[in-house]
Design an enzyme around this catalytic site. Structure first.
Site, PDB file in Angstrom:
ATOM      1  N   GLU A   1       3.615  -4.904  12.410  1.00 43.16           N
ATOM      2  CA  GLU A   1       2.925  -3.936  12.014  1.00 43.16           C
ATOM      3  C   GLU A   1       1.595  -4.056  11.300  1.00 43.16           C
ATOM      4  O   GLU A   1       1.869  -4.491   9.890  1.00 43.16           O
ATOM      5  CB  GLU A   1       3.744  -2.768  11.321  1.00 43.16           C
TER       6      GLU A   1
ATOM      7  N   SER B   1      -1.180  -7.862   6.839  1.00 38.38           N
ATOM      8  CA  SER B   1      -2.447  -8.172   7.640  1.00 38.38           C
ATOM      9  C   SER B   1      -2.178  -8.982   9.149  1.00 38.38           C
ATOM     10  O   SER B   1      -1.011  -9.523   9.299  1.00 38.38           O
ATOM     11  CB  SER B   1      -3.137  -8.797   6.706  1.00 38.38           C
TER      12      SER B   1
ATOM     13  N   GLU C   1     -11.394  -4.808   9.411  1.00 35.11           N
ATOM     14  CA  GLU C   1     -10.479  -3.839   8.883  1.00 35.11           C
ATOM     15  C   GLU C   1     -11.294  -3.730   7.270  1.00 35.11           C
ATOM     16  O   GLU C   1     -11.273  -4.711   6.726  1.00 35.11           O
ATOM     17  CB  GLU C   1      -9.265  -4.150   8.480  1.00 35.11           C
TER      18      GLU C   1
ATOM     19  N   LYS D   1      11.598  -9.134   1.717  1.00 38.52           N
ATOM     20  CA  LYS D   1      10.447  -9.760   0.855  1.00 38.52           C
ATOM     21  C   LYS D   1       9.407  -8.848   0.567  1.00 38.52           C
ATOM     22  O   LYS D   1       8.596  -8.427   1.696  1.00 38.52           O
ATOM     23  CB  LYS D   1      10.072 -10.944   1.424  1.00 38.52           C
TER      24      LYS D   1
ATOM     25  N   ASN E   1       0.815  -1.220  -0.169  1.00 39.10           N
ATOM     26  CA  ASN E   1       0.119  -0.028  -0.018  1.00 39.10           C
ATOM     27  C   ASN E   1       0.821   1.296  -0.090  1.00 39.10           C
ATOM     28  O   ASN E   1       0.380   2.313  -0.583  1.00 39.10           O
ATOM     29  CB  ASN E   1      -0.957  -0.315   1.252  1.00 39.10           C
TER      30      ASN E   1
END
Ligand code: NAP
Length: 451
Positions: free
Chosen positions: A227, A206, A355, A153, A130
């Site tokens: 995170e 995620s 989410e 990665k 993102n």
């Protein structure tokens, strides 16, 4: 060998061939020998490379911004801003790393006692699509400056960005083995984490990916920073100055076409200001300019992949079946999803509990301030909460009742190199940015000397 092809996201990306097991072994070996050299360099040497990197980012700003926009549909103005922010985080560590990594003296009965900050070794970074440059740079800049080396990665739909980042670190003069990019499947990632040369893993992504990677790392007692996703509340109290803050409130949800972990996802509005809020919010969202991601004026671009758009539609459909009302939007075409507002949202609906990663605002009516804060904390995620009010003293009193990694008053939750960034609960653990982020992958060694 690289082919350029349309992938499942309808945006264009490159598909590099996956590394073979033998190549991955070579990468790990080079990382380890690179680390043994890099750890001996002074912090000044490391920050010199970081300064070159910052300069190169700015020189190549448009090239990198266009690459991100092409691969994941981000509006070009936001891609350009992302590259500038990458340069900012590098400059921050260039200026502050020496101070942050200095020995920390602690008075005890010893003649000398202090904490030294030694690098750990080879750190694997698993990163999302993102913010394809920002996520990597905000992890790699401090990690390398502390004397570690990095294997990246990256997400498979931004492989062009992964290759560009690999070249960028080389061009900036980081020695061989300091920064390497791998292309591989999940099984090979498990083997890499199990390798004793890996000393840490930082994952941004995620909750599902976080749980999988943290459990593999846990088996090998490897330090991790996680995170993960967020479901941030944007709380509006009855005295909020809507005219002053409406642009910020809209941006909090819609920036990056709603595909941001720290976006405001649940708008929790106190009853007394509800009608006024909805009217102004709707008007502001309708003004957003949707268009081709390459156009400078575009504010709402494309979703990064059509499967993500389909997932969003399912979350909306199920919520509407449970009583949510579509006030605006909810139409799609290709990988474009129209900015959408849902009202009458309640706990138990997917758009409240999960989410929602796209330009969809879930609006919830709260009875009063107390109810609004209870509702804000009613989430398995804990990345951040924002509150809009003119009553700063009451906002201060609310700090302790917010169980998240951050609390922003009259501002959207945002990352800043000077401030720690991270979550609680299912949003993960550990911190990035600031001194806290720099010290995540160091051995805080206690040294005790009697003369
Ligand atoms: P994702 O599907 O979890 O993927 C993130 C990265 O993890 C990708 O490189 C992915 O590789 C890799 N990955 C996923 N499962 C894996 C597994 N089992 N083993 C090894 N690697 C695995 O997340 P995403 O869709 O890219 O990004 C969106 C998510 O990231 C959202 O939940 C968002 O909130 C979160 N996010 C969090 C932050 C934060 O700072 N807290 C910032 C940005 C985004 P592939 O691409 O090859 O699948």
């Amino acid at each position: 060998m690289i082919d350029t092809s349309e992938n499942k996201n309808t945006q264009k990306t490159v598909k590099p061939q996956e590394h073979t097991q033998k190549q991955l072994e070579g990468i790990l070996a080079l990382a380890q020998t690179g680390f043994l050299q890099w750890r001996k360099t002074s912090i000044a040497q490391r920050t010199t490379s970081l300064e070159y990197l910052s300069n190169l980012l700015l020189e190549r700003k448009r090239e990198y911004a266009e690459l991100m926009t092409q691969e994941m549909g981000k509006p070009i103005s936001q891609s350009l801003a992302e590259i500038e922010k990458c340069a900012w985080v590098c400059d921050f560590y260039v200026k502050n790393a020496t101070r942050f990594l200095a020995d920390e003296l602690i008075q005890t009965e010893a003649d000398e006692s202090f904490i030294s900050h030694d690098p750990l070794g080879v750190i694997l970074g698993i990163m999302p699509w993102n913010f394809p440059f920002w996520q990597v740079i905000r992890f790699a800049a401090p990690t390398l400056t502390a004397g570690n080396v990095v294997i990246l990665k990256h997400a498979s739909n931004v492989s062009g960005c992964a290759l560009a980042l690999d070249q960028l670190f080389k061009d900036a003069g980081f020695p061989k083995g300091c920064f390497q990019t791998i292309f591989t499947d999940y099984d090979a990632i498990e083997d890499i984490i199990s390798d004793q040369r890996i000393q840490g893993v930082s994952l941004t992504g995620s909750e599902k990916a976080g749980k999988s990677i943290a459990s593999i790392a846990g088996k090998h007692m490897i330090k991790t920073v996680m995170e993960l996703g967020g479901n941030n509340a944007c709380v509006i109290w009855e005295d909020a100055n809507l005219d002053k803050h409406m642009d910020t409130i809209v941006n909090a949800r819609m920036q990056n076409t709603g595909q941001s972990c720290i976006a405001a996802k649940r708008f929790i509005v106190v009853d007394d200001i509800y009608e006024d809020f909805i009217e102004k919010f709707k008007e502001a969202v309708q003004k957003l300019i949707a268009g081709e991601p390459e156009d400078e004026d575009t504010e709402i671009g494309l979703m990064a992949r059509t499967d993500l758009l389909e997932g969003l539609e399912v979350q909306i459909r199920k919520s509407v079946d449970q009583g949510a009302k579509v006030t605006l939007g909810n139409r799609s075409e290709g990988s474009y999803f129209e900015p959408t507002i849902l009202e009458q949202v309640k706990p138990g609906m997917p758009v409240f509990d999960e989410e929602v990663f796209g330009p969809v605002a879930a609006v919830i009516r709260a009875k009063n301030r107390h109810d609004s804060l209870e509702m804000a904390s009613n989430s398995k995620f804990g990345l951040g909460t924002m509150l809009f009010t003119e009553d700063i003293e009451s906002a201060r009193k609310a700090i302790g009742s917010i169980p998240d990694g951050s609390f922003f008053v009259n501002e959207m939750v945002k990352s800043d190199p000077r401030l720690p960034f991270g979550g609680t609960k299912s949003s993960g653990y550990g911190r990035e940015l600031s001194k806290e982020g720099l010290l995540e992958f160091v051995n805080k060694k206690t040294v005790y000397i009697n003369k």
